[in-house]
Design an enzyme around this catalytic site. Sequence first.
Site, PDB file in Angstrom:
ATOM      1  N   ASP A 175      -5.363  -2.828  -3.789  1.00 53.37           N
ATOM      2  CA  ASP A 175      -4.847  -1.860  -2.537  1.00 53.37           C
ATOM      3  C   ASP A 175      -4.750  -2.275  -1.204  1.00 53.37           C
ATOM      4  O   ASP A 175      -5.606  -3.158  -0.832  1.00 53.37           O
ATOM      5  CB  ASP A 175      -5.718  -0.557  -3.052  1.00 53.37           C
ATOM      6  N   ARG A 200       5.189  -1.000  -6.598  1.00 53.53           N
ATOM      7  CA  ARG A 200       4.555  -0.088  -7.145  1.00 53.53           C
ATOM      8  C   ARG A 200       5.066  -0.246  -8.936  1.00 53.53           C
ATOM      9  O   ARG A 200       5.040   0.641  -9.570  1.00 53.53           O
ATOM     10  CB  ARG A 200       4.604   1.536  -7.107  1.00 53.53           C
ATOM     11  N   ARG A 209      -5.930   3.184 -17.782  1.00 58.63           N
ATOM     12  CA  ARG A 209      -6.866   3.841 -16.880  1.00 58.63           C
ATOM     13  C   ARG A 209      -7.634   5.130 -17.670  1.00 58.63           C
ATOM     14  O   ARG A 209      -8.443   5.617 -16.939  1.00 58.63           O
ATOM     15  CB  ARG A 209      -5.768   4.799 -15.907  1.00 58.63           C
ATOM     16  N   TYR A 251      -6.428   5.530   6.964  1.00 65.12           N
ATOM     17  CA  TYR A 251      -7.329   6.055   5.909  1.00 65.12           C
ATOM     18  C   TYR A 251      -8.469   5.905   6.410  1.00 65.12           C
ATOM     19  O   TYR A 251      -9.604   6.406   5.712  1.00 65.12           O
ATOM     20  CB  TYR A 251      -7.045   5.075   4.623  1.00 65.12           C
ATOM     21  N   ARG A 280       1.316   4.224 -12.939  1.00 63.32           N
ATOM     22  CA  ARG A 280       0.907   5.096 -13.930  1.00 63.32           C
ATOM     23  C   ARG A 280       2.570   5.464 -14.508  1.00 63.32           C
ATOM     24  O   ARG A 280       2.314   6.349 -15.555  1.00 63.32           O
ATOM     25  CB  ARG A 280       0.589   6.477 -13.356  1.00 63.32           C
TER      26      ARG A 280
HETATM   27  O1  CP3 Z   1       2.277  -2.580  -8.219  1.00 64.44           O
HETATM   28  C1  CP3 Z   1       2.273  -2.567  -6.971  1.00 64.44           C
HETATM   29  O2  CP3 Z   1       2.972  -2.336  -6.308  1.00 64.44           O
HETATM   30  C2  CP3 Z   1       0.788  -3.332  -6.592  1.00 64.44           C
HETATM   31  C3  CP3 Z   1      -0.250  -2.481  -6.511  1.00 64.44           C
HETATM   32  C4  CP3 Z   1      -0.315  -1.564  -5.179  1.00 64.44           C
HETATM   33  C5  CP3 Z   1      -1.052  -0.430  -5.383  1.00 64.44           C
HETATM   34  N1  CP3 Z   1      -1.402  -0.098  -3.964  1.00 64.44           N
HETATM   35  C6  CP3 Z   1      -1.986  -0.037  -6.428  1.00 64.44           C
HETATM   36  C7  CP3 Z   1      -2.493   1.495  -6.489  1.00 64.44           C
HETATM   37  C8  CP3 Z   1       0.169  -1.787  -3.922  1.00 64.44           C
HETATM   38  C9  CP3 Z   1       1.055  -2.633  -3.286  1.00 64.44           C
HETATM   39  C10 CP3 Z   1      -0.547  -0.632  -3.170  1.00 64.44           C
HETATM   40  C11 CP3 Z   1      -0.044  -0.562  -1.610  1.00 64.44           C
HETATM   41  C12 CP3 Z   1      -0.662   0.884  -1.008  1.00 64.44           C
HETATM   42  N2  CP3 Z   1      -1.761   1.508  -1.332  1.00 64.44           N
HETATM   43  C13 CP3 Z   1       0.083   1.539  -0.170  1.00 64.44           C
HETATM   44  C14 CP3 Z   1       1.411   1.078   0.464  1.00 64.44           C
HETATM   45  C15 CP3 Z   1       2.572   1.183  -0.313  1.00 64.44           C
HETATM   46  C16 CP3 Z   1       3.268   2.459  -0.477  1.00 64.44           C
HETATM   47  O3  CP3 Z   1       3.099   3.043  -1.505  1.00 64.44           O
HETATM   48  O4  CP3 Z   1       3.515   3.018   0.430  1.00 64.44           O
HETATM   49  C17 CP3 Z   1      -0.563   2.592   0.187  1.00 64.44           C
HETATM   50  C18 CP3 Z   1      -0.092   3.674   1.288  1.00 64.44           C
HETATM   51  C19 CP3 Z   1      -1.908   2.797  -0.506  1.00 64.44           C
HETATM   52  C20 CP3 Z   1      -2.594   3.626  -0.580  1.00 64.44           C
HETATM   53  C21 CP3 Z   1      -3.048   4.124  -1.700  1.00 64.44           C
HETATM   54  N3  CP3 Z   1      -3.656   3.813  -2.917  1.00 64.44           N
HETATM   55  C22 CP3 Z   1      -2.642   5.643  -2.148  1.00 64.44           C
HETATM   56  C23 CP3 Z   1      -2.026   6.799  -0.959  1.00 64.44           C
HETATM   57  C24 CP3 Z   1      -2.904   6.114  -3.293  1.00 64.44           C
HETATM   58  C25 CP3 Z   1      -2.904   7.196  -4.248  1.00 64.44           C
HETATM   59  C26 CP3 Z   1      -1.756   7.723  -4.161  1.00 64.44           C
HETATM   60  C27 CP3 Z   1      -0.956   7.083  -5.421  1.00 64.44           C
HETATM   61  O5  CP3 Z   1       0.145   6.376  -5.183  1.00 64.44           O
HETATM   62  O6  CP3 Z   1      -1.279   7.130  -6.656  1.00 64.44           O
HETATM   63  C28 CP3 Z   1      -3.549   4.487  -3.879  1.00 64.44           C
HETATM   64  C29 CP3 Z   1      -3.941   4.452  -5.154  1.00 64.44           C
HETATM   65  C30 CP3 Z   1      -3.288   3.426  -5.987  1.00 64.44           C
HETATM   66  N4  CP3 Z   1      -3.301   2.111  -5.431  1.00 64.44           N
HETATM   67  C31 CP3 Z   1      -2.714   3.524  -7.365  1.00 64.44           C
HETATM   68  C32 CP3 Z   1      -2.273   2.368  -7.519  1.00 64.44           C
HETATM   69  C33 CP3 Z   1      -1.407   1.756  -8.854  1.00 64.44           C
HETATM   70  C34 CP3 Z   1      -2.947   4.718  -8.164  1.00 64.44           C
HETATM   71  C35 CP3 Z   1      -3.225   4.480  -9.318  1.00 64.44           C
HETATM   72  C36 CP3 Z   1      -3.915   5.301 -10.059  1.00 64.44           C
HETATM   73  O7  CP3 Z   1      -4.593   6.690  -9.837  1.00 64.44           O
HETATM   74  O8  CP3 Z   1      -4.317   5.098 -11.424  1.00 64.44           O
END
Ligand code: CP3
Length: 321
Positions: free
Chosen positions: A70, A21, A34, A142, A25
Amino acid sequence: MRLLDALAGQNRGRPPVWLMRQAGRYLPEYRALRKQWSLRELFFTPELAAEVTLLPIDLLGVDAAILFSDITTVALALGLKLDFREGPVVTPLVTPAMVDSLPLVPVEEALAPVGETIRMLRASLKVPLIGFCGAPFTVATYLVENYKEWPKEAFHKLLDKLAAVTEASIRFQIQSGAQAIQIFDSWANLLSREEFLEFSLPYIQRLVSASSVPTIVFMREGALYLDEWSAIPSVALSLDEHTPLPEVRRRVGLKRVLQGNLSTELLYQPIPVIRAEVRRLLDSMHGDPSFILNLGHGLKPDMPVESVKALVAEALVEFEK
Ligand code: CP3
């Protein structure tokens, strides 16, 4: 390149560092984007997704980029709709009765912008690009209301379809230019050992077989399964902070690539504590040719950017000759 050297078990200098990540944010530059764009627009507009992917490379100086996308995007390849609110929202949610009729849409169609993003990134990046996917079990959480209420046979059918589109996504990302793949099994730690062996490991095994580049699997509590991972000798393990890596190294030998495992909570500590803890981990793995420095899980939005920068800066200090 340092990350690829470590993934080949041949790194002779300081370990490569990147952070799960790392594009998110906690970065003011990300929050500014964003304000202008929805998450969907960021994920599916190649210029924007590439710009976000590059932010931590330029701002932190990490040794690898991870594609900004994602794990839930494969839902599109099953003909489902995907939106983002607090988290990913898939519609309609899949029921056991629907599984057989879910289509398998070619990923080149369903995820076309992802391929384009990867090609754009490879043209400008000087560090390796990691593509990624979710493990079928984690993505399934999901897609359904409550997997525990599913008949086993139907749940396996869903996992099988998810594995099929995820294999295709891995091949597509590699063809487009991804140089390594990370598989996220973020929710597998909720499974009992028996369930993990039935619902997760075999599907991860399929994904690893589909990948022709070095592949890393992330799982919280993954060190509980060190013997079971031996079924997939080629996979690198991304481990959380619960097991000291030197101990894992003694148990698995030098051939297994290890990634991790700083506690994410460390980022709420004062900067001198962060630096000392990075140094302690690096010292404990000194000279290890197959070690990648990372966190035990991903960065969170409220983590101070100065602390993240200090962590990476400490990890970038070269060995004294
Ligand atoms: O920088 C990185 O790591 C690359 C981008 C990336 C994102 N999601 C972008 C994202 C990666 C590798 C993921 C993987 C992901 N997505 C996982 C596995 C990694 C982990 O954290 O366990 C999971 C479980 C998800 C599912 C997901 N996507 C959730 C639960 C959420 C909301 C909660 C959160 O972390 O904000 C997302 C949205 C998401 N995916 C965001 C980002 C940067 C949030 C961005 C925003 O709201 O602006």
